[in-house]
Structure formats: C-alpha cells, structure tokens
Design a protein around this motif. Sequence first.
Motif, PDB file in Angstrom:
ATOM      1  N   SER A   1       1.162  -1.446   0.368  1.00 28.17           N
ATOM      2  CA  SER A   1      -0.235  -0.421  -0.483  1.00 28.17           C
ATOM      3  C   SER A   1       1.345   1.114  -0.159  1.00 28.17           C
ATOM      4  O   SER A   1       1.643   0.986   0.470  1.00 28.17           O
ATOM      5  CB  SER A   1      -0.608   0.157   1.217  1.00 28.17           C
ATOM      6  OG  SER A   1      -2.002  -0.428   1.254  1.00 28.17           O
TER       7      SER A   1
ATOM      8  N   TRP B   1      -5.438   2.317   2.095  1.00 29.24           N
ATOM      9  CA  TRP B   1      -6.633   0.895   1.530  1.00 29.24           C
ATOM     10  C   TRP B   1      -7.894   0.985   3.458  1.00 29.24           C
ATOM     11  O   TRP B   1      -9.066   1.158   3.019  1.00 29.24           O
ATOM     12  CB  TRP B   1      -6.056  -0.343   2.150  1.00 29.24           C
ATOM     13  CG  TRP B   1      -6.807  -1.320   2.678  1.00 29.24           C
ATOM     14  CD1 TRP B   1      -7.376  -2.206   3.813  1.00 29.24           C
ATOM     15  CD2 TRP B   1      -8.072  -1.496   1.016  1.00 29.24           C
ATOM     16  NE1 TRP B   1      -8.417  -2.984   2.866  1.00 29.24           N
ATOM     17  CE2 TRP B   1      -8.467  -2.833   1.562  1.00 29.24           C
ATOM     18  CE3 TRP B   1      -8.304  -1.611  -0.250  1.00 29.24           C
ATOM     19  CZ2 TRP B   1      -9.334  -3.867   0.719  1.00 29.24           C
ATOM     20  CZ3 TRP B   1      -8.628  -2.251  -0.573  1.00 29.24           C
ATOM     21  CH2 TRP B   1      -9.836  -3.135  -0.493  1.00 29.24           C
TER      22      TRP B   1
ATOM     23  N   ARG C   1     -13.289  -1.955  -2.477  1.00 29.14           N
ATOM     24  CA  ARG C   1     -11.976  -2.521  -3.860  1.00 29.14           C
ATOM     25  C   ARG C   1     -11.782  -2.088  -4.843  1.00 29.14           C
ATOM     26  O   ARG C   1     -11.223  -1.720  -5.888  1.00 29.14           O
ATOM     27  CB  ARG C   1     -12.304  -4.287  -3.642  1.00 29.14           C
ATOM     28  CG  ARG C   1     -11.712  -5.067  -4.895  1.00 29.14           C
ATOM     29  CD  ARG C   1     -10.481  -5.705  -4.426  1.00 29.14           C
ATOM     30  NE  ARG C   1     -10.617  -6.731  -5.047  1.00 29.14           N
ATOM     31  CZ  ARG C   1      -9.125  -6.430  -6.225  1.00 29.14           C
ATOM     32  NH1 ARG C   1      -8.580  -5.026  -6.783  1.00 29.14           N
ATOM     33  NH2 ARG C   1      -8.597  -8.015  -7.387  1.00 29.14           N
TER      34      ARG C   1
ATOM     35  N   HIS D   1      -5.405  -1.075  -7.853  1.00 34.55           N
ATOM     36  CA  HIS D   1      -4.851  -2.284  -6.996  1.00 34.55           C
ATOM     37  C   HIS D   1      -3.383  -2.872  -7.494  1.00 34.55           C
ATOM     38  O   HIS D   1      -2.433  -3.086  -6.757  1.00 34.55           O
ATOM     39  CB  HIS D   1      -6.166  -3.388  -7.622  1.00 34.55           C
ATOM     40  CG  HIS D   1      -7.349  -3.224  -7.312  1.00 34.55           C
ATOM     41  ND1 HIS D   1      -7.937  -2.654  -5.880  1.00 34.55           N
ATOM     42  CD2 HIS D   1      -7.701  -3.030  -8.148  1.00 34.55           C
ATOM     43  CE1 HIS D   1      -8.860  -2.875  -6.012  1.00 34.55           C
ATOM     44  NE2 HIS D   1      -9.443  -2.277  -7.210  1.00 34.55           N
ATOM     45  N   GLU D   2      -2.797  -1.623  -8.194  1.00 37.64           N
ATOM     46  CA  GLU D   2      -1.716  -2.579  -8.926  1.00 37.64           C
ATOM     47  C   GLU D   2      -0.786  -1.347  -8.256  1.00 37.64           C
ATOM     48  O   GLU D   2      -1.088  -0.363  -8.547  1.00 37.64           O
ATOM     49  CB  GLU D   2      -1.707  -2.527 -10.771  1.00 37.64           C
ATOM     50  CG  GLU D   2      -2.289  -3.020 -10.925  1.00 37.64           C
ATOM     51  CD  GLU D   2      -2.611  -5.076 -10.915  1.00 37.64           C
ATOM     52  OE1 GLU D   2      -1.352  -5.566 -10.319  1.00 37.64           O
ATOM     53  OE2 GLU D   2      -3.473  -5.771 -10.234  1.00 37.64           O
TER      54      GLU D   2
ATOM     55  N   MET E   1      -2.568  -3.288  -2.555  1.00 34.59           N
ATOM     56  CA  MET E   1      -3.498  -4.434  -2.794  1.00 34.59           C
ATOM     57  C   MET E   1      -3.887  -4.641  -2.186  1.00 34.59           C
ATOM     58  O   MET E   1      -4.313  -6.456  -2.422  1.00 34.59           O
ATOM     59  CB  MET E   1      -1.847  -4.961  -3.648  1.00 34.59           C
ATOM     60  CG  MET E   1      -0.905  -4.338  -4.247  1.00 34.59           C
ATOM     61  SD  MET E   1       0.784  -5.195  -4.433  1.00 34.59           S
ATOM     62  CE  MET E   1       1.652  -5.274  -6.323  1.00 34.59           C
TER      63      MET E   1
ATOM     64  N   GLY F   1      -7.280  -5.718  -1.375  1.00 34.65           N
ATOM     65  CA  GLY F   1      -8.175  -6.068  -2.014  1.00 34.65           C
ATOM     66  C   GLY F   1      -8.366  -7.127  -2.704  1.00 34.65           C
ATOM     67  O   GLY F   1      -8.843  -8.143  -2.809  1.00 34.65           O
ATOM     68  N   ASN F   2      -6.957  -7.007  -3.618  1.00 35.04           N
ATOM     69  CA  ASN F   2      -6.301  -8.931  -3.613  1.00 35.04           C
ATOM     70  C   ASN F   2      -6.517 -10.184  -2.433  1.00 35.04           C
ATOM     71  O   ASN F   2      -6.742 -11.210  -2.485  1.00 35.04           O
ATOM     72  CB  ASN F   2      -5.601  -8.924  -4.392  1.00 35.04           C
ATOM     73  CG  ASN F   2      -4.865  -7.996  -5.286  1.00 35.04           C
ATOM     74  OD1 ASN F   2      -6.060  -7.563  -6.209  1.00 35.04           O
ATOM     75  ND2 ASN F   2      -3.861  -7.576  -5.684  1.00 35.04           N
TER      76      ASN F   2
END
Length: 193
Positions: free
Chosen positions: A97, A104, A156, A161-162, A171, A173-174
């Motif tokens: 993050s 997040w 999310r 996310h990348e 990331m 959310g993954n």
Amino acid sequence: MASNTRPSRKMKPVILVLCEGETEECYVDFLKQKYRIPIKIVSKIVGSKINSRLISRHKKELALTNSESIDCFLMYDADIQSVVDNLLSCEEKLLLSRPCIEVWFLAHSEKVSGKDFSNEQCMEMLRKYNSWKDYKKGKLTLDQQEVLWNKRKIARQNIQHEQSTDHVFSMLGNFIDFLEEKKYSISFFQFSC
C-alpha cells in the motif's frame, strides 16, 4: 467385511502473512477473526531485512508435512523504494500500500486516486471521517472494524490495485478476494470432513 482404513483427511489451507508493523498485524488479525480462516501472522519484520531464507524458515515452522501448501503474503507499506525493491525480489504474493496501509482504510470511505501523498496527509484525510477521528496506529475500534468489514468490497472499487510509480495504491483488495474464496473452500472442507 468392514475396512479398518480411514479415508485420508485433507489438510486445511495454511496462510502465512509477514508484515512490517502493529497496524498490519491488527488488521490481519481482525480479518482472521471475521473470516474464521487459519492465518499465522508474523509482524515487525523490517522490509529491507526480509529475504527468501527468512520466509522459508517461517513456512517450515508452519508446515506439518512436506507436501503441504502454504499461501504466503508480504504486507508492507510501499513508501520506501528500497524496501519495495527488496520485496519484489521475493517470490511471495505482495500486499503493498502506498503511502501506507491507512490508504486502504481511507478507500472504505472515499475514492482514492491521483498522485502520491504523504503518510501524514493520508492520516489527515482518514481522520476527517467520524469513525476514524480518534484513530491510532496499531489499534482498531469496534466502529472502525465495522467500517472495514461492511465496506470492504466498496474499498476494492475505490482504489488502484496495481503498483504504480507515482500514484497511491493498495493491493489489499487482492487479499480480500483471496480470503473470500478461501472462506468458501474452508466451509466446504469442514462440511465434508
């Protein structure tokens, strides 16, 4: 004639999360309780010191058999590029993050996009929401936990996310997606055993 052999039992999936601090540990512990999934958390591993040998040692401590599969995640802030570079050299799944995990948390309340901002700016933005006004690193109140649980799928959608070189992202959310999937497979496992 009855057979005395029992069918072999499948092993529950083992999840290992190595993280850098108390906030990450607190958040993963919260998710562990909510999802009721066996997660081993190892915190306060400095990102610049982490390496494949150290990760293997922690995985070996968890494994009951040599054939057991262990899902391993590295949860770190991506605000220091040398730490990120070191983490990228590891083969485990990354949960980065930028600038910090609180971005997040912020994504649970608003769309987070654009250029990077500092940890301090992130904390200021987070604390403008009632549930977060008294937020302290390493602790989650019941109100904060409720927001994190009830809005996890919204978060999310609210953040990139990348990993990007000049934008905030998370990331995590993954990891939520992974836990959602595991929750169902573990429920099936418990029902079938």
